[in-house]
Design an enzyme around this catalytic site. Structure first.
Site: not given
Ligand code: UD1
Length: 419
Positions: A22-23, A117, A122, A305, A397
């Protein structure tokens, strides 16, 4: 509104084939619209998040056609629309990749704030910081993000926190920037590598994906390509954990065993036998499970995850088990549901203490998000009696044919429609 009904305590046996990731898929599809050309993407999982992206593409004026259940032909030759502000966009988190893709190709983009989710805050500040460093002007309104740039210029960007989304998003835009972009403290997840591999086949010049420094040398344009998505690490892990909790013997097929190292090591520590094949892992659970501690981390650490599914498994490991959630600040909302099944769990900030109980007992529970829903299935499979899981839309999803796959392994599980 569908429910899943599980009559628990059946050992799982047999083979299960894992779908595309998915990701990775939700990043590769936006990457595909960066070419003024046709792309064919294979091994897409048949899940709701892909349907939401497909609907978004169609609304944007991109010609999409499923050649079969898992293969999508994407023709974005006539794409002119740089705005994606539809309801579908708000349903999924990964719609933020449309920002990087459109910014790269058109130097402008407008995309609704991403959904997905809810496990605490986020933010997308790192994504925006990256776009700004490449020269984009960023405007954030209450429900959308707007980007525009005269031109994009390569830059060195240090990510304050390891972020999958920000790494991929900046990589997308940087492919079509002038000069070289260096992403430091980049995420190393398999889907980062998969997206980079696809972009390179499209003509991009990305080096170092899978390490914490990614170097992207901009090219003038990307061309169409055919690509097969990697197997889903999290779906594979879910079935491995389900095999472990039911005392089963399951071959999880069509996977990249290396991606499963952190889980395989933890299951091994718990007394579960893991036999690795070239593209499969056999999980044999025929001994009492040992209690363990689990800390979630970015790849190659234990994936957040799989944290809820692992918590479900630990509820029946005698002794004290401790989970430390290091990625998200509020990823224990499902614990109240596990408690309804008799689990003994207490939460203190990012730490969950799980005192193993002899057995779980069936009850009505809710899938509070996608992976939490998977955890309910795992707990339900182990519980004595009947477990009813509502809010199955979250599970849909991210899990293809979930009840059929579990049924084929011998689970007593069915889906019912509820008014
Ligand atoms: C992706 C995955 C999600 C998984 C996560 C962590 C997808 C579509 N989703 O989510 O399933 O749980 O990686 O492995 O691939 N953060 C910030 N600022 C930002 C972005 C992130 O502070 O601009 C923080 C977030 O709050 C979190 C951490 O960084 O604490 C990791 O987030 P991130 O790796 O970005 O998660 P996603 O890419 O949204």
């Amino acid at each position: 509104m569908d429910k899943l009904i599980i009559n628990g305590q059946k050992k799982l046996f047999g083979e299960v084939s894992i779908s595309g990731a998915k990701n990775a898929a939700v990043a590769v599809l936006p990457a595909a619209i960066m070419a003024d050309d046709i792309c064919i993407i294979d091994n897409l999982p048949s899940i709701e998040d892909i349907t939401s992206l497909f609907n978004t593409f169609e609304k944007m004026g991109i010609k999409c056609e499923f050649l079969d259940k898992h293969t999508l032909k994407i023709d974005s030759r006539n794409l002119e629309n740089v705005s994606a502000t539809y309801d579908e966009v708000k349903k999924i988190r990964a719609s933020y990749y449309l920002l990087g893709a459109l910014l790269g190709r058109f130097k402008k983009a407008e995309v609704s704030m991403p959904g997905g989710c809810n496990f605490g805050s986020r933010p997308i500040d790192l994504h925006l910081k990256g776009f700004k460093a490449l020269g984009a002007e960023v405007t954030v309104t209450e429900d959308a993000v707007k980007l525009s740039a005269e031109k994009l210029t390569g830059a060195t960007i240090y990510m304050d926190q390891v972020s999958v989304g920000a790494t991929i998003n900046v990589m997308l835009a940087a492919c079509l920037a002038e000069g070289t972009t260096i992403i430091e403290n980049a995420a190393k997840e398999p889907h980062v590598v998969d997206t980079a591999n696809f972009l390179n086949i499209m003509g991009a010049n990305i080096k170092g994906a899978g390490t914490d420094v990614i170097r992207i040398t901009g090219v003038e344009k990307l061309h169409g390509a055919e690509y097969t998505i990697i197997p889903d690490q999290i779906e594979a892990g879910t079935y491995m954990i389900a095999a472990a909790i039911t005392g089963g013997d399951v071959v999880v097929k069509n996977i990249i065993p290396k991606h499963m190292d952190s889980l395989s090591a933890k299951l091994d520590e718990m007394n579960v036998t893991i036999e690795e094949g070239d593209d499969s892992i056999r999980v044999i659970s025929d001994k009492p499970l040992k209690n363990v501690n689990v800390k979630t981390m970015s790849y190659p650490g234990f994936p957040t995850d799989l944290q809820p599914q692992m918590a479900a498994l630990l509820t029946v490991c005698m002794g004290e088990n401790i989970i430390t959630e290091n990625v998200w600040d509020n990823r224990y909302q499902y614990v109240d549901q596990l408690k309804k099944l008799g689990a003994d769990v207490s939460i203190d900030g990012r730490i969950a203490k799980i005192q193993g109980v002899k057995k779980l007992t069936g009850n009505s529970v809710s899938a509070t998000d996608l992976r939490a829903g998977a955890a309910m299935i795992i707990a339900g499979l182990a519980a004595e009696g009947v477990t009813e899981i509502s809010n199955v839309k979250y599970i849909d999803r991210g899990y293809e044919d979930v009840e059929h796959k579990f049924k084929s392994l011998g689970a007593d599980i069915k889906r019912v429609k509820v008014d």
